[in-house]
Write a protein that holds these residues in place. Structure first.
Motif, PDB file in Angstrom:
ATOM      1  N   LYS A  45      42.499  43.963  48.588  1.00  0.00           N
ATOM      2  CA  LYS A  45      42.139  44.547  47.292  1.00  0.00           C
ATOM      3  C   LYS A  45      43.383  44.978  46.520  1.00  0.00           C
ATOM      4  O   LYS A  45      43.500  44.718  45.311  1.00  0.00           O
ATOM      5  N   ALA A  46      44.326  45.616  47.211  1.00  0.00           N
ATOM      6  CA  ALA A  46      45.551  46.055  46.542  1.00  0.00           C
ATOM      7  C   ALA A  46      46.340  44.856  46.040  1.00  0.00           C
ATOM      8  O   ALA A  46      46.889  44.876  44.932  1.00  0.00           O
ATOM      9  N   GLY A  47      46.396  43.792  46.839  1.00  0.00           N
ATOM     10  CA  GLY A  47      47.133  42.601  46.434  1.00  0.00           C
ATOM     11  C   GLY A  47      46.531  41.934  45.208  1.00  0.00           C
ATOM     12  O   GLY A  47      47.248  41.571  44.264  1.00  0.00           O
ATOM     13  N   ALA A  48      45.214  41.777  45.211  1.00  0.00           N
ATOM     14  CA  ALA A  48      44.550  41.158  44.066  1.00  0.00           C
ATOM     15  C   ALA A  48      44.674  42.031  42.827  1.00  0.00           C
ATOM     16  O   ALA A  48      44.813  41.526  41.703  1.00  0.00           O
ATOM     17  N   THR A  49      44.642  43.344  43.016  1.00  0.00           N
ATOM     18  CA  THR A  49      44.815  44.262  41.883  1.00  0.00           C
ATOM     19  C   THR A  49      46.203  44.098  41.269  1.00  0.00           C
ATOM     20  O   THR A  49      46.358  44.065  40.039  1.00  0.00           O
ATOM     21  N   LEU A  50      47.232  43.998  42.112  1.00  0.00           N
ATOM     22  CA  LEU A  50      48.593  43.781  41.618  1.00  0.00           C
ATOM     23  C   LEU A  50      48.685  42.488  40.809  1.00  0.00           C
ATOM     24  O   LEU A  50      49.317  42.442  39.748  1.00  0.00           O
ATOM     25  N   ALA A  51      48.053  41.445  41.311  1.00  0.00           N
ATOM     26  CA  ALA A  51      48.087  40.155  40.621  1.00  0.00           C
ATOM     27  C   ALA A  51      47.396  40.227  39.268  1.00  0.00           C
ATOM     28  O   ALA A  51      47.911  39.728  38.256  1.00  0.00           O
ATOM     29  N   MET A  52      46.232  40.857  39.237  1.00  0.00           N
ATOM     30  CA  MET A  52      45.482  40.950  37.993  1.00  0.00           C
ATOM     31  C   MET A  52      46.214  41.809  36.969  1.00  0.00           C
ATOM     32  O   MET A  52      46.300  41.455  35.789  1.00  0.00           O
ATOM     33  N   GLU A  53      46.759  42.925  37.407  1.00  0.00           N
ATOM     34  CA  GLU A  53      47.487  43.797  36.478  1.00  0.00           C
ATOM     35  C   GLU A  53      48.727  43.098  35.923  1.00  0.00           C
ATOM     36  O   GLU A  53      49.082  43.289  34.760  1.00  0.00           O
TER      37      GLU A  53
END
Length: 347
Positions: free
Chosen positions: A154-162
């Motif tokens: 979740k943290a990784g995908a959040t970083l990518a989206m942001e």
């Protein structure tokens, strides 16, 4: 097959004496032990590992269960496991397929590390109820004999989206993993949360498979629909590489200019791509090492806490800023070396 009974008969001693000698026990004199070992060698005696395991209740072998062995992630993961296991006196056996599941209940291994969708969670819970020790890397299970060492998807995908949102991209494609994949589902939860927070972006989801072929297929759809620069988040690097190759080999579109691409995993190949692929990084070796470490603690009866592998963003040049339609002011700014950032892409 020669048994210890055969050795005992030829040596003229009891079966227990042969067993002591073969296991280096001090209960047998050096002379008797040497004679028994010589006879065992003469008869080509091979110890029955399965029987020895049943007697000692240990094999000193850890089983690692993978869905398949393809992809660059598994190499570093297994290296980390092997390093820790060997240092603690354990060997690894890597398994795949339904028939290999019996290795745990038949106690051919002392414990299992699971990264395999073919295992049903109910099956793993049943084994745990029988006191088998298990570490899972691909699901969340609550049991005293099961430990979780999970990637912070979740943290990784959040970083990518942001990263894509902050660079002003207004149309974002998401290339997912295969149905049922824990990693894909966790990453998509973060994607959905980003979508809920931002309502001015057009989101398009494409089902992928975590393979290069999935990225190639997604690239064809993106090229067919292309009108202006877009961003693409592939939920793993394998698909991102497939998409990258398909676009660069079959179109005039440029990665980092018309197609802004980010992946997930930071596999070795990505650092040699031009432009360098933006991606989410984590230590595969540390993930494997920690999984092996936790399993060995479980086997020893130690108390362990669930662990999470943290991630970071690699800002590769494959993602640039969204460029708004140029006017005279922008052109003058560009000539002065001032980057033009954010804004709505031109149609």
């Amino acid at each position: 097959m020669v048994s210890i009974k055969d050795i005992a008969k030829k040596a003229g001693v009891s079966i227990s004496t042969v067993s002591y000698a073969l296991n280096g026990s001090s209960k047998v004199t050096d002379e008797t032990s040497s004679r028994i070992l010589a006879i065992a060698q003469e008869l080509n005696y091979i110890p029955n590992a399965a029987a020895r395991t049943l007697k000692k209740r240990e094999s000193k072998i850890i089983g690692v269960f993978l869905t398949d062995f393809k992809g660059d992630v598994y190499g570093d993961l297994l290296d980390g496991m092997k390093e820790v296991a060997n240092a603690q006196g354990y060997d690894l056996i890597v398994c795949s397929g339904k028939q290999s599941h019996r290795m745990l209940p038949e106690r051919m291994i002392d414990g299992a590390i699971i990264l395999d969708q073919a295992f049903e969670s109910e099956e793993l819970l049943e084994y745990a109820d029988r006191n088998h020790k298990i570490v899972v890397l691909d699901r969340e299970l609550d049991h005293k004999n099961i430990n979780q060492v999970l990637l912070d998807n979740k943290a990784g995908a959040t970083l990518a989206m942001e990263f894509l949102i902050e660079r002003g991209h207004q149309k974002i494609y998401i290339v997912t993993g295969p149905p049922g994949s824990f990693d894909s589902m966790q990453r998509m939860k973060a994607v959905k949360q980003a979508q809920d927070r931002v309502d001015h972006i057009e989101w398009i989801e494409i089902e992928g498979d975590f393979k290069k072929s999935g990225g190639e297929k997604a690239a064809k759809q993106i090229m067919a629909e292309y009108k202006h620069p877009v961003a693409v988040f592939c939920l793993n690097d394998e698909m991102a590489i497939g998409l990258y190759n398909q676009i660069t080999e079959t179109s005039s579109l440029i990665i980092g200019e018309q197609i802004h691409l980010i992946g997930f995993d930071n596999i070795e190949l990505t650092r040699y791509m031009q432009p360098r692929l933006a991606t989410i990084d984590y230590s595969k070796r540390k993930w494997g090492a920690l999984a092996a470490e936790q399993l060995i603690k479980l086997i020893a009866g130690d108390t362990v806490e669930n662990e999470r592998i943290y991630v970071t963003l690699v800002e590769g040049e494959s993602v640039g800023y969204a460029v708004k339609e140029f006017n005279s002011t922008d052109i003058n700014a560009s000539k002065r070396g001032v980057p033009v950032k954010f804004g709505t892409p031109s149609e």
